[in-house]
Design a protein around this motif. Structure first.
Motif, PDB file in Angstrom:
ATOM      1  N   PHE A  76      34.850  -1.828  -8.317  1.00 51.49           N
ATOM      2  CA  PHE A  76      34.297  -0.864  -7.374  1.00 51.49           C
ATOM      3  C   PHE A  76      35.334   0.220  -7.099  1.00 51.49           C
ATOM      4  CE2 PHE A  76      33.436   0.766  -3.085  1.00 51.49           C
ATOM      5  CZ  PHE A  76      32.159   1.254  -3.295  1.00 51.49           C
ATOM      6  N   PRO A  77      35.183   1.406  -7.699  1.00 52.29           N
ATOM      7  CA  PRO A  77      36.071   2.523  -7.375  1.00 52.29           C
ATOM      8  C   PRO A  77      35.688   3.098  -6.012  1.00 52.29           C
ATOM      9  CG  PRO A  77      35.027   2.801  -9.530  1.00 52.29           C
ATOM     10  CD  PRO A  77      34.310   1.706  -8.823  1.00 52.29           C
ATOM     11  N   THR A  78      36.684   3.387  -5.200  1.00 51.63           N
ATOM     12  CA  THR A  78      36.424   3.957  -3.880  1.00 51.63           C
ATOM     13  C   THR A  78      37.352   5.129  -3.633  1.00 51.63           C
ATOM     14  OG1 THR A  78      36.314   3.528  -1.504  1.00 51.63           O
ATOM     15  CG2 THR A  78      37.951   2.273  -2.742  1.00 51.63           C
ATOM     16  N   ASP A  79      36.829   6.133  -2.946  1.00 48.33           N
ATOM     17  CA  ASP A  79      37.674   7.256  -2.541  1.00 48.33           C
ATOM     18  C   ASP A  79      37.732   7.363  -1.020  1.00 48.33           C
ATOM     19  OD1 ASP A  79      35.190   8.254  -1.928  1.00 48.33           O
ATOM     20  OD2 ASP A  79      35.288   9.969  -3.268  1.00 48.33           O
ATOM     21  N   GLY A  80      37.144   6.391  -0.340  1.00 48.68           N
ATOM     22  CA  GLY A  80      37.182   6.388   1.120  1.00 48.68           C
ATOM     23  C   GLY A  80      36.191   7.343   1.766  1.00 48.68           C
ATOM     24  N   SER A  81      35.351   8.006   0.974  1.00 48.85           N
ATOM     25  CA  SER A  81      34.364   8.929   1.527  1.00 48.85           C
ATOM     26  C   SER A  81      33.234   8.140   2.181  1.00 48.85           C
ATOM     27  CB  SER A  81      33.796   9.816   0.415  1.00 48.85           C
ATOM     28  OG  SER A  81      32.999   9.038  -0.467  1.00 48.85           O
ATOM     29  N   PRO A  82      32.465   8.785   3.052  1.00 48.51           N
ATOM     30  CA  PRO A  82      31.326   8.092   3.667  1.00 48.51           C
ATOM     31  C   PRO A  82      30.342   7.533   2.633  1.00 48.51           C
ATOM     32  CG  PRO A  82      31.796  10.107   4.875  1.00 48.51           C
ATOM     33  CD  PRO A  82      32.664  10.120   3.644  1.00 48.51           C
ATOM     34  N   LEU A  83      30.097   8.269   1.553  1.00 48.73           N
ATOM     35  CA  LEU A  83      29.190   7.774   0.521  1.00 48.73           C
ATOM     36  C   LEU A  83      29.766   6.538  -0.160  1.00 48.73           C
ATOM     37  CD1 LEU A  83      26.529   8.152  -0.993  1.00 48.73           C
ATOM     38  CD2 LEU A  83      27.744   9.648  -2.573  1.00 48.73           C
ATOM     39  N   SER A  84      31.061   6.553  -0.405  1.00 54.41           N
ATOM     40  CA  SER A  84      31.728   5.411  -1.019  1.00 54.41           C
ATOM     41  C   SER A  84      31.693   4.210  -0.078  1.00 54.41           C
ATOM     42  CB  SER A  84      33.168   5.781  -1.380  1.00 54.41           C
ATOM     43  OG  SER A  84      33.782   4.742  -2.086  1.00 54.41           O
ATOM     44  N   ASP A  85      31.900   4.445   1.214  1.00 51.97           N
ATOM     45  CA  ASP A  85      31.828   3.359   2.196  1.00 51.97           C
ATOM     46  C   ASP A  85      30.425   2.755   2.239  1.00 51.97           C
ATOM     47  OD1 ASP A  85      34.487   3.634   2.852  1.00 51.97           O
ATOM     48  OD2 ASP A  85      34.121   4.726   4.730  1.00 51.97           O
ATOM     49  N   LYS A  86      29.423   3.601   2.153  1.00 47.35           N
ATOM     50  CA  LYS A  86      28.040   3.123   2.146  1.00 47.35           C
ATOM     51  C   LYS A  86      27.785   2.277   0.893  1.00 47.35           C
ATOM     52  CE  LYS A  86      23.297   4.879   2.201  1.00 47.35           C
ATOM     53  NZ  LYS A  86      22.466   6.086   2.134  1.00 47.35           N
ATOM     54  N   LYS A  95      31.952  11.165 -15.788  1.00 46.12           N
ATOM     55  CA  LYS A  95      33.001  10.920 -16.787  1.00 46.12           C
ATOM     56  C   LYS A  95      33.130   9.433 -17.087  1.00 46.12           C
ATOM     57  CE  LYS A  95      35.555  15.031 -15.425  1.00 46.12           C
ATOM     58  NZ  LYS A  95      36.735  15.530 -14.696  1.00 46.12           N
ATOM     59  N   VAL A  96      33.033   8.598 -16.053  1.00 47.34           N
ATOM     60  CA  VAL A  96      33.084   7.150 -16.273  1.00 47.34           C
ATOM     61  C   VAL A  96      31.910   6.732 -17.155  1.00 47.34           C
ATOM     62  CG1 VAL A  96      32.856   4.878 -15.171  1.00 47.34           C
ATOM     63  CG2 VAL A  96      34.379   6.594 -14.172  1.00 47.34           C
ATOM     64  N   VAL A 126      45.828   0.705  -6.153  1.00 47.14           N
ATOM     65  CA  VAL A 126      45.878   2.151  -5.978  1.00 47.14           C
ATOM     66  C   VAL A 126      46.648   2.701  -7.168  1.00 47.14           C
ATOM     67  CG1 VAL A 126      46.778   4.041  -4.563  1.00 47.14           C
ATOM     68  CG2 VAL A 126      45.762   2.034  -3.460  1.00 47.14           C
ATOM     69  N   ALA A 127      46.078   3.701  -7.802  1.00 48.36           N
ATOM     70  CA  ALA A 127      46.722   4.324  -8.956  1.00 48.36           C
ATOM     71  C   ALA A 127      46.918   5.811  -8.677  1.00 48.36           C
ATOM     72  CB  ALA A 127      45.865   4.130 -10.205  1.00 48.36           C
ATOM     73  N   ILE A 128      47.922   6.381  -9.308  1.00 53.21           N
ATOM     74  CA  ILE A 128      48.158   7.821  -9.216  1.00 53.21           C
ATOM     75  C   ILE A 128      47.962   8.392 -10.615  1.00 53.21           C
ATOM     76  CG2 ILE A 128      49.824   9.633  -8.701  1.00 53.21           C
ATOM     77  CD1 ILE A 128      51.130   7.665  -6.745  1.00 53.21           C
ATOM     78  N   SER A 129      47.014   9.320 -10.716  1.00 55.28           N
ATOM     79  CA  SER A 129      46.701   9.872 -12.029  1.00 55.28           C
ATOM     80  C   SER A 129      45.950  11.193 -11.876  1.00 55.28           C
ATOM     81  CB  SER A 129      45.824   8.888 -12.813  1.00 55.28           C
ATOM     82  OG  SER A 129      45.382   9.458 -14.021  1.00 55.28           O
ATOM     83  N   PRO A 130      46.193  12.127 -12.766  1.00 58.22           N
ATOM     84  CA  PRO A 130      45.414  13.361 -12.733  1.00 58.22           C
ATOM     85  C   PRO A 130      43.986  13.142 -13.251  1.00 58.22           C
ATOM     86  CG  PRO A 130      46.953  13.422 -14.565  1.00 58.22           C
ATOM     87  CD  PRO A 130      47.249  12.176 -13.776  1.00 58.22           C
ATOM     88  N   SER A 131      43.729  11.968 -13.790  1.00 61.93           N
ATOM     89  CA  SER A 131      42.434  11.671 -14.394  1.00 61.93           C
ATOM     90  C   SER A 131      41.855  10.366 -13.835  1.00 61.93           C
ATOM     91  CB  SER A 131      42.598  11.578 -15.911  1.00 61.93           C
ATOM     92  OG  SER A 131      41.365  11.345 -16.510  1.00 61.93           O
ATOM     93  N   GLU A 175      39.778   7.959 -16.132  1.00 62.73           N
ATOM     94  CA  GLU A 175      40.538   7.162 -17.103  1.00 62.73           C
ATOM     95  C   GLU A 175      41.111   5.911 -16.446  1.00 62.73           C
ATOM     96  OE1 GLU A 175      43.439   9.796 -18.833  1.00 62.73           O
ATOM     97  OE2 GLU A 175      42.019  10.551 -20.312  1.00 62.73           O
ATOM     98  N   GLU A 176      41.601   6.049 -15.228  1.00 66.96           N
ATOM     99  CA  GLU A 176      42.123   4.887 -14.501  1.00 66.96           C
ATOM    100  C   GLU A 176      41.015   3.872 -14.238  1.00 66.96           C
ATOM    101  OE1 GLU A 176      45.284   4.130 -13.785  1.00 66.96           O
ATOM    102  OE2 GLU A 176      45.965   5.981 -14.726  1.00 66.96           O
ATOM    103  N   ILE A 177      39.830   4.362 -13.899  1.00 64.02           N
ATOM    104  CA  ILE A 177      38.689   3.477 -13.631  1.00 64.02           C
ATOM    105  C   ILE A 177      38.280   2.743 -14.905  1.00 64.02           C
ATOM    106  CG2 ILE A 177      36.242   3.433 -12.983  1.00 64.02           C
ATOM    107  CD1 ILE A 177      36.971   5.900 -11.120  1.00 64.02           C
ATOM    108  N   VAL A 178      38.142   3.471 -15.993  1.00 67.80           N
ATOM    109  CA  VAL A 178      37.763   2.865 -17.272  1.00 67.80           C
ATOM    110  C   VAL A 178      38.825   1.855 -17.712  1.00 67.80           C
ATOM    111  CG1 VAL A 178      37.404   3.359 -19.741  1.00 67.80           C
ATOM    112  CG2 VAL A 178      36.317   4.795 -17.995  1.00 67.80           C
TER     113      VAL A 178
END
Length: 145
Positions: A7-17, A132-133, A89-94, A97-100
């Motif tokens: 489950f990728p999350t960005d902490g946004s309300p949609l992601s929380d939902k 992209k995923v 938690v990953a740091i990446s410009p992409s 790619e981290e999710i995949v």
């Protein structure tokens, strides 16, 4: 059928939902839930003669803290639901790619993710990470709204 769910999350309300659905799906399948939040590095290099110089290090630190908070919040909910959980938690410009890569590294059977987390011009410039995923993984993806 599904033993490990990403489950990728960005902490946004949609992601929380969408997280509530991911938790319920993991419970239904008695699956391990793996959460990932990807921090993109500071997008601009500061200009020497600019009137305002932004601190890229501070930006990344604050974004990393926000990403970790989103993962920890999901981890607490997973623990309360009695689910096996792993967060990263990953740091990446992409981010896609981290999710995949995380789906492959954790041997995930499915990726559950929100349809989008960004809005407006940011979405236009960055593009949809969900799209992209979808285009770069062999793992089934369930897109949540």
């Amino acid at each position: 059928m599904f033993n490990t769910i990403l489950f990728p999350t960005d902490g946004s309300p949609l992601s929380d939902k969408a997280a509530a659905t991911a938790l319920a799906f993991a419970q239904l399948n008695k699956a391990k839930l793996v959460a990932i939040s990807v921090v993109q590095p500071f997008p601009f290099s500061p200009m020497a003669d600019g009137g305002v110089v932004l601190d890229a290090g501070l930006y990344e630190e604050q974004m990393r803290e926000a990403a970790q908070h989103a993962v920890d919040k999901l981890g607490q909910a997973a623990q309360a639901a009695g689910l096996a959980f792993e967060g990263l938690v990953a740091i990446s410009p992409s981010p896609y790619e981290e999710i995949v890569n995380a789906a492959a590294n954790y041997h995930c059977d499915i990726i559950l993710m929100a349809s989008h987390g960004r809005k407006g011009l940011n979405k236009l410039f960055v593009g949809s990470e969900t799209q992209k995923v979808l285009g770069h993984t062999q793992v089934p993806v369930l897109v949540l709204r």
